[in-house]
Design a protein around this motif. Structure first.
Motif, PDB file in Angstrom:
ATOM      1  N   TYR A 186     -59.870 100.991  62.047  1.00 48.44           N
ATOM      2  CA  TYR A 186     -61.268 101.336  61.787  1.00 48.44           C
ATOM      3  C   TYR A 186     -62.226 100.471  62.601  1.00 48.44           C
ATOM      4  O   TYR A 186     -63.420 100.426  62.331  1.00 48.44           O
ATOM      5  CB  TYR A 186     -61.581 101.142  60.297  1.00 48.44           C
ATOM      6  N   SER A 187     -61.705  99.763  63.599  1.00 46.27           N
ATOM      7  CA  SER A 187     -62.522  98.786  64.323  1.00 46.27           C
ATOM      8  C   SER A 187     -63.675  99.408  65.100  1.00 46.27           C
ATOM      9  O   SER A 187     -64.655  98.715  65.410  1.00 46.27           O
ATOM     10  CB  SER A 187     -61.640  97.977  65.279  1.00 46.27           C
ATOM     11  N   LYS A 188     -63.595 100.686  65.423  1.00 47.62           N
ATOM     12  CA  LYS A 188     -64.687 101.324  66.174  1.00 47.62           C
ATOM     13  C   LYS A 188     -65.845 101.729  65.277  1.00 47.62           C
ATOM     14  O   LYS A 188     -66.905 102.107  65.778  1.00 47.62           O
ATOM     15  CB  LYS A 188     -64.154 102.540  66.923  1.00 47.62           C
ATOM     16  N   GLY A 189     -65.651 101.635  63.977  1.00 45.16           N
ATOM     17  CA  GLY A 189     -66.748 101.924  63.052  1.00 45.16           C
ATOM     18  C   GLY A 189     -67.611 100.705  62.825  1.00 45.16           C
ATOM     19  O   GLY A 189     -67.169  99.557  62.982  1.00 45.16           O
ATOM     20  N   VAL A 190     -68.853 100.925  62.463  1.00 45.34           N
ATOM     21  CA  VAL A 190     -69.797  99.837  62.184  1.00 45.34           C
ATOM     22  C   VAL A 190     -69.609  99.370  60.752  1.00 45.34           C
ATOM     23  O   VAL A 190     -69.570 100.181  59.824  1.00 45.34           O
ATOM     24  CB  VAL A 190     -71.252 100.302  62.402  1.00 45.34           C
ATOM     25  N   LEU A 191     -69.471  98.053  60.569  1.00 46.37           N
ATOM     26  CA  LEU A 191     -69.276  97.505  59.232  1.00 46.37           C
ATOM     27  C   LEU A 191     -70.613  97.477  58.495  1.00 46.37           C
ATOM     28  O   LEU A 191     -71.554  96.808  58.922  1.00 46.37           O
ATOM     29  CB  LEU A 191     -68.693  96.087  59.337  1.00 46.37           C
ATOM     30  N   VAL A 192     -70.685  98.204  57.377  1.00 45.58           N
ATOM     31  CA  VAL A 192     -71.951  98.340  56.638  1.00 45.58           C
ATOM     32  C   VAL A 192     -71.738  97.935  55.178  1.00 45.58           C
ATOM     33  O   VAL A 192     -71.084  98.649  54.421  1.00 45.58           O
ATOM     34  CB  VAL A 192     -72.469  99.795  56.692  1.00 45.58           C
ATOM     35  N   PRO A 193     -72.279  96.779  54.758  1.00 40.98           N
ATOM     36  CA  PRO A 193     -72.225  96.417  53.339  1.00 40.98           C
ATOM     37  C   PRO A 193     -73.265  97.215  52.559  1.00 40.98           C
ATOM     38  O   PRO A 193     -74.375  97.443  53.031  1.00 40.98           O
ATOM     39  CB  PRO A 193     -72.553  94.921  53.346  1.00 40.98           C
ATOM     40  N   VAL A 194     -72.895  97.644  51.364  1.00 39.77           N
ATOM     41  CA  VAL A 194     -73.783  98.459  50.528  1.00 39.77           C
ATOM     42  C   VAL A 194     -74.164  97.644  49.304  1.00 39.77           C
ATOM     43  O   VAL A 194     -73.285  97.250  48.518  1.00 39.77           O
ATOM     44  CB  VAL A 194     -73.098  99.778  50.121  1.00 39.77           C
ATOM     45  N   ARG A 195     -75.449  97.416  49.121  1.00 38.11           N
ATOM     46  CA  ARG A 195     -75.913  96.534  48.056  1.00 38.11           C
ATOM     47  C   ARG A 195     -75.616  97.065  46.665  1.00 38.11           C
ATOM     48  O   ARG A 195     -75.218  96.331  45.771  1.00 38.11           O
ATOM     49  CB  ARG A 195     -77.420  96.270  48.197  1.00 38.11           C
ATOM     50  N   GLY A 196     -75.825  98.346  46.449  1.00 38.03           N
ATOM     51  CA  GLY A 196     -75.635  98.917  45.120  1.00 38.03           C
ATOM     52  C   GLY A 196     -76.819  98.632  44.219  1.00 38.03           C
ATOM     53  O   GLY A 196     -77.872  98.148  44.660  1.00 38.03           O
ATOM     54  N   ASP A 197     -76.654  98.900  42.916  1.00 44.31           N
ATOM     55  CA  ASP A 197     -77.766  98.750  41.976  1.00 44.31           C
ATOM     56  C   ASP A 197     -77.584  97.559  41.036  1.00 44.31           C
ATOM     57  O   ASP A 197     -78.194  97.498  39.976  1.00 44.31           O
ATOM     58  CB  ASP A 197     -77.944 100.028  41.156  1.00 44.31           C
ATOM     59  N   ALA A 198     -76.752  96.605  41.401  1.00 45.90           N
ATOM     60  CA  ALA A 198     -76.560  95.411  40.565  1.00 45.90           C
ATOM     61  C   ALA A 198     -77.826  94.559  40.571  1.00 45.90           C
ATOM     62  O   ALA A 198     -78.593  94.573  41.540  1.00 45.90           O
ATOM     63  CB  ALA A 198     -75.388  94.589  41.089  1.00 45.90           C
ATOM     64  N   PRO A 199     -78.090  93.813  39.493  1.00 44.87           N
ATOM     65  CA  PRO A 199     -79.275  92.947  39.444  1.00 44.87           C
ATOM     66  C   PRO A 199     -79.214  91.869  40.514  1.00 44.87           C
ATOM     67  O   PRO A 199     -78.126  91.489  40.972  1.00 44.87           O
ATOM     68  CB  PRO A 199     -79.226  92.351  38.032  1.00 44.87           C
ATOM     69  N   ASP A 200     -80.376  91.365  40.918  1.00 49.82           N
ATOM     70  CA  ASP A 200     -80.432  90.314  41.944  1.00 49.82           C
ATOM     71  C   ASP A 200     -79.688  89.068  41.500  1.00 49.82           C
ATOM     72  O   ASP A 200     -79.029  88.404  42.302  1.00 49.82           O
ATOM     73  CB  ASP A 200     -81.892  89.957  42.260  1.00 49.82           C
ATOM     74  N   THR A 201     -79.818  88.722  40.221  1.00 48.89           N
ATOM     75  CA  THR A 201     -79.158  87.525  39.683  1.00 48.89           C
ATOM     76  C   THR A 201     -78.069  87.952  38.714  1.00 48.89           C
ATOM     77  O   THR A 201     -78.338  88.598  37.704  1.00 48.89           O
ATOM     78  CB  THR A 201     -80.167  86.618  38.964  1.00 48.89           C
ATOM     79  N   SER A 202     -76.836  87.594  39.025  1.00 49.04           N
ATOM     80  CA  SER A 202     -75.716  87.967  38.166  1.00 49.04           C
ATOM     81  C   SER A 202     -75.660  87.065  36.939  1.00 49.04           C
ATOM     82  O   SER A 202     -76.107  85.912  36.968  1.00 49.04           O
ATOM     83  CB  SER A 202     -74.402  87.862  38.941  1.00 49.04           C
ATOM     84  N   ALA A 203     -75.086  87.590  35.864  1.00 43.43           N
ATOM     85  CA  ALA A 203     -74.882  86.778  34.662  1.00 43.43           C
ATOM     86  C   ALA A 203     -73.810  85.720  34.892  1.00 43.43           C
ATOM     87  O   ALA A 203     -73.716  84.752  34.140  1.00 43.43           O
ATOM     88  CB  ALA A 203     -74.476  87.681  33.491  1.00 43.43           C
ATOM     89  N   VAL A 204     -73.002  85.883  35.919  1.00 45.25           N
ATOM     90  CA  VAL A 204     -71.956  84.922  36.269  1.00 45.25           C
ATOM     91  C   VAL A 204     -72.478  84.006  37.372  1.00 45.25           C
ATOM     92  O   VAL A 204     -72.777  84.473  38.474  1.00 45.25           O
ATOM     93  CB  VAL A 204     -70.680  85.645  36.738  1.00 45.25           C
ATOM     94  N   PRO A 205     -72.603  82.697  37.127  1.00 43.01           N
ATOM     95  CA  PRO A 205     -73.160  81.770  38.116  1.00 43.01           C
ATOM     96  C   PRO A 205     -72.325  81.695  39.395  1.00 43.01           C
ATOM     97  O   PRO A 205     -71.124  82.013  39.396  1.00 43.01           O
ATOM     98  CB  PRO A 205     -73.156  80.419  37.389  1.00 43.01           C
ATOM     99  N   ALA A 206     -72.947  81.248  40.458  1.00 43.55           N
ATOM    100  CA  ALA A 206     -72.284  81.201  41.763  1.00 43.55           C
ATOM    101  C   ALA A 206     -71.065  80.287  41.771  1.00 43.55           C
ATOM    102  O   ALA A 206     -70.058  80.581  42.423  1.00 43.55           O
ATOM    103  CB  ALA A 206     -73.288  80.762  42.830  1.00 43.55           C
ATOM    104  N   ASP A 207     -71.136  79.157  41.044  1.00 39.88           N
ATOM    105  CA  ASP A 207     -69.994  78.226  41.093  1.00 39.88           C
ATOM    106  C   ASP A 207     -68.790  78.748  40.323  1.00 39.88           C
ATOM    107  O   ASP A 207     -67.689  78.202  40.456  1.00 39.88           O
ATOM    108  CB  ASP A 207     -70.400  76.845  40.578  1.00 39.88           C
TER     109      ASP A 207
END
Length: 293
Positions: free
Chosen positions: A203-224
């Motif tokens: 799939y290397s010839k395709g452009v890698l596109v991350p999709v944000r989705g509808d999740a909240p900006d701040t997750s209930a699970v902390p980064a650490d």
């Protein structure tokens, strides 16, 4: 009789060898060892070992896992940060994966992923974060959704193929982190049906596109809770992660959650020099305090 020059050179070399062996191999280690045993330095120099009933159970400077034989979290204990080395101090290391690590390596479906050799699959950092957030959310009874993560806990990433290479009309879209027969996290992308990923396809010839989705900006699970430290042996977690676990630990031990939160406050250390970093909670010391209740 005058000593030949080559003998003088060898004697000088031997004298230098003896001198520096005594200096750096004997005197210097003795001085450093003596300084390290000065009160105030002794505990750190000796490994900051923590003992229970005269037996060492860990170090306050080195993180460890509080899991069962199968690697599952023990409910009555606070959990440490993830570790890239499995909390092994002999192989302390980071994963060396950065923010651009988004695309997984799919495993060979003809191989057993649970075998010693594995199936060749490899998770990108994004999928590691998504999978950890989903698992922590399920363990703590909160939503573990994060931006750029699918509901099944992998990175929400597409390989998008355009009619003109990097531009033009979209001709194909593949959810590369969701191996077939998985259902892609979105049905269509710009009018094109999204496919699941297939082992062995390029799939290397395709452009890698991350999709944000509808999740909240701040997750209930902390980064650490979803990222390993650089050493993979960080003994501390954030106050937010500790507070998230308090309800589960209290329920497993049959005690009031307020008592658990009070212990968290007691074992919270402030910022270094009052302004560097963030407050943290030493997981080992907190768990031992719970055991003493």
């Amino acid at each position: 009789m005058r000593t030949p020059g080559w003998i003088s050179q060898h004697l000088a070399a031997v004298r230098a060898l003896v001198f520096f062996t005594v200096l750096t191999g004997i005197l210097y280690p003795l001085v450093i060892t003596g300084v390290a045993q000065i009160p105030g330095l002794r505990d750190n120099a000796n490994g900051s070992l923590v003992e229970v009933n005269g037996q060492p159970v860990g170090s306050s400077l080195i993180g460890q896992g509080f899991v069962d034989a199968d690697g599952n979290p023990v409910a009555k204990y606070f959990q440490s940060r993830p570790s890239a080395s499995g909390w092994d101090p002999d192989v302390t290391a980071a994963s060396n994966l950065g923010p651009e690590s988004m695309e997984d390596t799919l495993g060979d479906p003809s191989l057993d992923p649970n075998s010693e050799e594995g199936d060749g699959s490899k998770q990108a950092l994004l999928t590691q974060v998504c999978a950890r957030s989903k698992a922590v959310g399920e363990l703590e009874g909160v939503g573990g959704r994060r931006p750029y993560c699918t509901s099944d806990g992998v990175g929400a990433v597409l390989r998008v193929f355009y009619s003109d290479g990097l531009s033009g009309k979209v001709t194909r879209a593949v959810s590369v982190n969701q191996a077939c027969p998985a259902t892609p996290f979105i049905t269509t992308y710009e009018g094109v049906t999204v496919e699941c990923g297939k082992f062995g396809e390029d799939y290397s010839k395709g452009v890698l596109v991350p999709v944000r989705g509808d999740a909240p900006d701040t997750s209930a699970v902390p980064a650490d809770a979803v990222t390993a430290s650089a050493s993979s042996l960080d003994p501390h977690i954030s106050v937010a992660y500790a507070k998230l676990q308090a309800k589960r630990v209290a329920a497993a031990r049959g005690i009031n959650v307020d008592k658990v939160n009070a212990l968290i406050d007691e074992h919270t250390t402030g910022r270094v020099l009052g302004f560097v970093g963030e407050p943290g909670v030493n997981v080992l010391e907190l768990n031992l305090a719970l055991d003493r209740l």
